[in-house]
Design a protein around this motif. Sequence first.
Motif, PDB file in Angstrom:
ATOM      1  N   ILE A  99      17.002 -25.652   1.921  1.00 52.85           N
ATOM      2  CA  ILE A  99      18.369 -26.080   1.574  1.00 52.85           C
ATOM      3  C   ILE A  99      19.319 -24.890   1.588  1.00 52.85           C
ATOM      4  O   ILE A  99      20.441 -24.971   2.101  1.00 52.85           O
ATOM      5  CB  ILE A  99      18.380 -26.786   0.197  1.00 52.85           C
ATOM      6  CG1 ILE A  99      17.589 -28.104   0.268  1.00 52.85           C
ATOM      7  CG2 ILE A  99      19.812 -27.059  -0.262  1.00 52.85           C
ATOM      8  CD1 ILE A  99      17.378 -28.774  -1.082  1.00 52.85           C
ATOM      9  N   ASP A 100      18.852 -23.731   1.047  1.00 50.57           N
ATOM     10  CA  ASP A 100      19.699 -22.532   1.023  1.00 50.57           C
ATOM     11  C   ASP A 100      20.060 -22.071   2.432  1.00 50.57           C
ATOM     12  O   ASP A 100      21.189 -21.629   2.688  1.00 50.57           O
ATOM     13  CB  ASP A 100      18.990 -21.397   0.278  1.00 50.57           C
ATOM     14  CG  ASP A 100      19.000 -21.608  -1.235  1.00 50.57           C
ATOM     15  OD1 ASP A 100      19.862 -22.368  -1.711  1.00 50.57           O
ATOM     16  OD2 ASP A 100      18.130 -21.044  -1.926  1.00 50.57           O
ATOM     17  N   LEU A 101      19.118 -22.179   3.377  1.00 46.59           N
ATOM     18  CA  LEU A 101      19.378 -21.769   4.752  1.00 46.59           C
ATOM     19  C   LEU A 101      20.437 -22.641   5.430  1.00 46.59           C
ATOM     20  O   LEU A 101      21.071 -22.238   6.397  1.00 46.59           O
ATOM     21  CB  LEU A 101      18.081 -21.807   5.565  1.00 46.59           C
ATOM     22  CG  LEU A 101      17.072 -20.691   5.254  1.00 46.59           C
ATOM     23  CD1 LEU A 101      15.728 -20.977   5.920  1.00 46.59           C
ATOM     24  CD2 LEU A 101      17.610 -19.331   5.716  1.00 46.59           C
ATOM     25  N   LEU A 102      20.606 -23.848   4.888  1.00 46.04           N
ATOM     26  CA  LEU A 102      21.577 -24.783   5.470  1.00 46.04           C
ATOM     27  C   LEU A 102      22.892 -24.806   4.689  1.00 46.04           C
ATOM     28  O   LEU A 102      23.762 -25.634   4.977  1.00 46.04           O
ATOM     29  CB  LEU A 102      20.974 -26.197   5.516  1.00 46.04           C
ATOM     30  CG  LEU A 102      19.858 -26.402   6.546  1.00 46.04           C
ATOM     31  CD1 LEU A 102      19.131 -27.723   6.290  1.00 46.04           C
ATOM     32  CD2 LEU A 102      20.417 -26.385   7.956  1.00 46.04           C
ATOM     33  N   ARG A 103      23.042 -23.906   3.706  1.00 47.03           N
ATOM     34  CA  ARG A 103      24.249 -23.913   2.868  1.00 47.03           C
ATOM     35  C   ARG A 103      25.523 -23.728   3.703  1.00 47.03           C
ATOM     36  O   ARG A 103      26.549 -24.359   3.439  1.00 47.03           O
ATOM     37  CB  ARG A 103      24.164 -22.815   1.800  1.00 47.03           C
ATOM     38  CG  ARG A 103      23.187 -23.090   0.680  1.00 47.03           C
ATOM     39  CD  ARG A 103      23.599 -24.271  -0.165  1.00 47.03           C
ATOM     40  NE  ARG A 103      22.604 -24.564  -1.205  1.00 47.03           N
ATOM     41  CZ  ARG A 103      22.535 -25.692  -1.871  1.00 47.03           C
ATOM     42  NH1 ARG A 103      23.412 -26.675  -1.607  1.00 47.03           N
ATOM     43  NH2 ARG A 103      21.628 -25.880  -2.786  1.00 47.03           N
ATOM     44  N   THR A 104      25.462 -22.848   4.704  1.00 46.06           N
ATOM     45  CA  THR A 104      26.658 -22.607   5.527  1.00 46.06           C
ATOM     46  C   THR A 104      27.065 -23.875   6.263  1.00 46.06           C
ATOM     47  O   THR A 104      28.246 -24.256   6.284  1.00 46.06           O
ATOM     48  CB  THR A 104      26.387 -21.483   6.542  1.00 46.06           C
ATOM     49  OG1 THR A 104      26.005 -20.293   5.837  1.00 46.06           O
ATOM     50  CG2 THR A 104      27.626 -21.204   7.376  1.00 46.06           C
ATOM     51  N   THR A 105      26.071 -24.542   6.870  1.00 49.97           N
ATOM     52  CA  THR A 105      26.350 -25.798   7.590  1.00 49.97           C
ATOM     53  C   THR A 105      26.882 -26.854   6.628  1.00 49.97           C
ATOM     54  O   THR A 105      27.822 -27.591   6.956  1.00 49.97           O
ATOM     55  CB  THR A 105      25.075 -26.312   8.278  1.00 49.97           C
ATOM     56  OG1 THR A 105      24.530 -25.286   9.100  1.00 49.97           O
ATOM     57  CG2 THR A 105      25.366 -27.536   9.127  1.00 49.97           C
ATOM     58  N   LEU A 106      26.292 -26.927   5.444  1.00 51.94           N
ATOM     59  CA  LEU A 106      26.751 -27.885   4.441  1.00 51.94           C
ATOM     60  C   LEU A 106      28.196 -27.599   4.034  1.00 51.94           C
ATOM     61  O   LEU A 106      29.016 -28.518   3.935  1.00 51.94           O
ATOM     62  CB  LEU A 106      25.835 -27.831   3.212  1.00 51.94           C
ATOM     63  CG  LEU A 106      24.433 -28.430   3.386  1.00 51.94           C
ATOM     64  CD1 LEU A 106      23.487 -27.906   2.310  1.00 51.94           C
ATOM     65  CD2 LEU A 106      24.493 -29.955   3.320  1.00 51.94           C
ATOM     66  N   ARG A 107      28.493 -26.313   3.827  1.00 50.65           N
ATOM     67  CA  ARG A 107      29.846 -25.926   3.405  1.00 50.65           C
ATOM     68  C   ARG A 107      30.860 -26.228   4.503  1.00 50.65           C
ATOM     69  O   ARG A 107      31.968 -26.714   4.232  1.00 50.65           O
ATOM     70  CB  ARG A 107      29.851 -24.445   3.031  1.00 50.65           C
ATOM     71  CG  ARG A 107      31.139 -23.983   2.374  1.00 50.65           C
ATOM     72  CD  ARG A 107      30.987 -22.620   1.712  1.00 50.65           C
ATOM     73  NE  ARG A 107      30.396 -21.623   2.583  1.00 50.65           N
ATOM     74  CZ  ARG A 107      29.153 -21.145   2.458  1.00 50.65           C
ATOM     75  NH1 ARG A 107      28.367 -21.577   1.480  1.00 50.65           N
ATOM     76  NH2 ARG A 107      28.696 -20.232   3.288  1.00 50.65           N
ATOM     77  N   GLN A 108      30.480 -25.957   5.753  1.00 49.71           N
ATOM     78  CA  GLN A 108      31.390 -26.223   6.877  1.00 49.71           C
ATOM     79  C   GLN A 108      31.724 -27.711   7.001  1.00 49.71           C
ATOM     80  O   GLN A 108      32.814 -28.084   7.444  1.00 49.71           O
ATOM     81  CB  GLN A 108      30.773 -25.724   8.184  1.00 49.71           C
ATOM     82  CG  GLN A 108      30.747 -24.208   8.309  1.00 49.71           C
ATOM     83  CD  GLN A 108      29.957 -23.745   9.522  1.00 49.71           C
ATOM     84  OE1 GLN A 108      29.233 -24.520  10.151  1.00 49.71           O
ATOM     85  NE2 GLN A 108      30.102 -22.462   9.862  1.00 49.71           N
ATOM     86  N   ASN A 109      30.779 -28.555   6.628  1.00 50.69           N
ATOM     87  CA  ASN A 109      30.987 -30.006   6.729  1.00 50.69           C
ATOM     88  C   ASN A 109      31.449 -30.620   5.413  1.00 50.69           C
ATOM     89  O   ASN A 109      31.555 -31.848   5.310  1.00 50.69           O
ATOM     90  CB  ASN A 109      29.695 -30.688   7.191  1.00 50.69           C
ATOM     91  CG  ASN A 109      29.372 -30.415   8.645  1.00 50.69           C
ATOM     92  OD1 ASN A 109      29.828 -31.119   9.534  1.00 50.69           O
ATOM     93  ND2 ASN A 109      28.579 -29.368   8.887  1.00 50.69           N
ATOM     94  N   ASP A 110      31.694 -29.748   4.391  1.00 53.40           N
ATOM     95  CA  ASP A 110      32.168 -30.208   3.078  1.00 53.40           C
ATOM     96  C   ASP A 110      31.206 -31.238   2.480  1.00 53.40           C
ATOM     97  O   ASP A 110      31.605 -32.293   1.991  1.00 53.40           O
ATOM     98  CB  ASP A 110      33.580 -30.804   3.196  1.00 53.40           C
ATOM     99  CG  ASP A 110      34.226 -31.004   1.828  1.00 53.40           C
ATOM    100  OD1 ASP A 110      33.751 -30.403   0.839  1.00 53.40           O
ATOM    101  OD2 ASP A 110      35.177 -31.805   1.739  1.00 53.40           O
ATOM    102  N   ILE A 111      29.899 -30.909   2.543  1.00 55.35           N
ATOM    103  CA  ILE A 111      28.857 -31.797   2.027  1.00 55.35           C
ATOM    104  C   ILE A 111      28.018 -31.039   1.014  1.00 55.35           C
ATOM    105  O   ILE A 111      27.699 -29.856   1.207  1.00 55.35           O
ATOM    106  CB  ILE A 111      27.967 -32.323   3.185  1.00 55.35           C
ATOM    107  CG1 ILE A 111      28.779 -33.228   4.125  1.00 55.35           C
ATOM    108  CG2 ILE A 111      26.760 -33.103   2.653  1.00 55.35           C
ATOM    109  CD1 ILE A 111      28.084 -33.573   5.412  1.00 55.35           C
ATOM    110  N   ASN A 112      27.654 -31.708  -0.054  1.00 53.31           N
ATOM    111  CA  ASN A 112      26.812 -31.113  -1.089  1.00 53.31           C
ATOM    112  C   ASN A 112      25.367 -31.568  -0.907  1.00 53.31           C
ATOM    113  O   ASN A 112      25.118 -32.674  -0.430  1.00 53.31           O
ATOM    114  CB  ASN A 112      27.328 -31.530  -2.473  1.00 53.31           C
ATOM    115  CG  ASN A 112      26.670 -30.732  -3.581  1.00 53.31           C
ATOM    116  OD1 ASN A 112      26.149 -29.640  -3.345  1.00 53.31           O
ATOM    117  ND2 ASN A 112      26.682 -31.281  -4.784  1.00 53.31           N
TER     118      ASN A 112
END
Length: 364
Positions: A229-242
């Motif tokens: 999940i931490d490795l995908l934090r940037t992608t999550l942040r870019q898509n405004d998803i938690n």
Amino acid sequence: MHTVEQKLKERIKELTCLYEVTSLIVNSDYEQIEEVLRAIAACMQRAWQFNEETYVELKTPLTTIRTEKKAEEFVFLQSPIKVFNEERGYIKVGYPSPKYTPDDFLVEEKQLLDNICLEVGNLLERKEIKENQEAIRRQVEQGDRLRILGEITAGIAHELNTPLANILGFTELLKERVEGDSKAEKDLDKIITNTIFSREVVKKLMFFACEMPQERTSLNIVPVIEDAIDLLRTTLRQNDINCKLNTDKKEIVLKMDKIQLTQVLFNLIVNAIYFSPPQSTILVDVRENNGNVVLKISDEGSGIPKDKAETIFAPFFTTKPVGEGSGLGLSVVHGIVKSHQGTIGHAPNKPKGTIFTIKFPKTV
């Protein structure tokens, strides 16, 4: 009281009906069951003694057949239709009431009704057996196709790895030579990006074809999930998803391949990100339950269309636009889960979205 001639006439009608019903069933096409049942109802209507006023209703799981009603109220003679000893419907024959009473039905008519119900039940049993055989045959054929496809993709993946590595290496060298030429650098960056994408597709093909060696060890999967999940934090942040992780324990030990578990998590979470709207939440829930480790990944996206629900794990199937998905992500996940003797399924999330549920046995 009936005369001998009347009784004989009724017996002939009943025997004729039973013969016609048997002939219809023996010669029936399983694709045209409704027509056969409709013909059976018509035969029965002719067989009862007051045939011009007889009403027949034949109900099965497939359809309900009703003949023309000549009255509003009826008295009925009824028998169940049983399929594999389970009641699945009925046939009832009626006379207009109060003109007729249950006493107006003949004993032989009750016997005839029971026999017809038995024949219809046998017909439905044979249809169900044939459908099950067809389903098994299709599964076997699909298994053969997937085995052959696995062999082909393994060969393709091996053949593509070397030229892709060469393309990537020579493009990097060429980029150094044209330093300062922004247009050339931009074109070379496109080559590099597409080569890396192609290499990832090859990697997924290797997973799909079971060519990636497994290294199973007993490991605590909670930090593995947290790292993914931490490795995908940037992608999550870019898509405004938690993305949230729920677990009842800090240590859940499972014997499996750490890299392949990460691959499963990446594929499912990235898929959830793609289909989730901004400001939504992806929930990762992991629990121990009755000797299994149950991992659930739920999103608030558009959900899986009903007509696609059975094919989402098929290789090369994707609902993403052309160029945005290889169609191998979920088939790779399915292959990894199966290779660890696990199961994977999906269900609608409420109020919207999808929940993927994976079960891994702790005993393996």
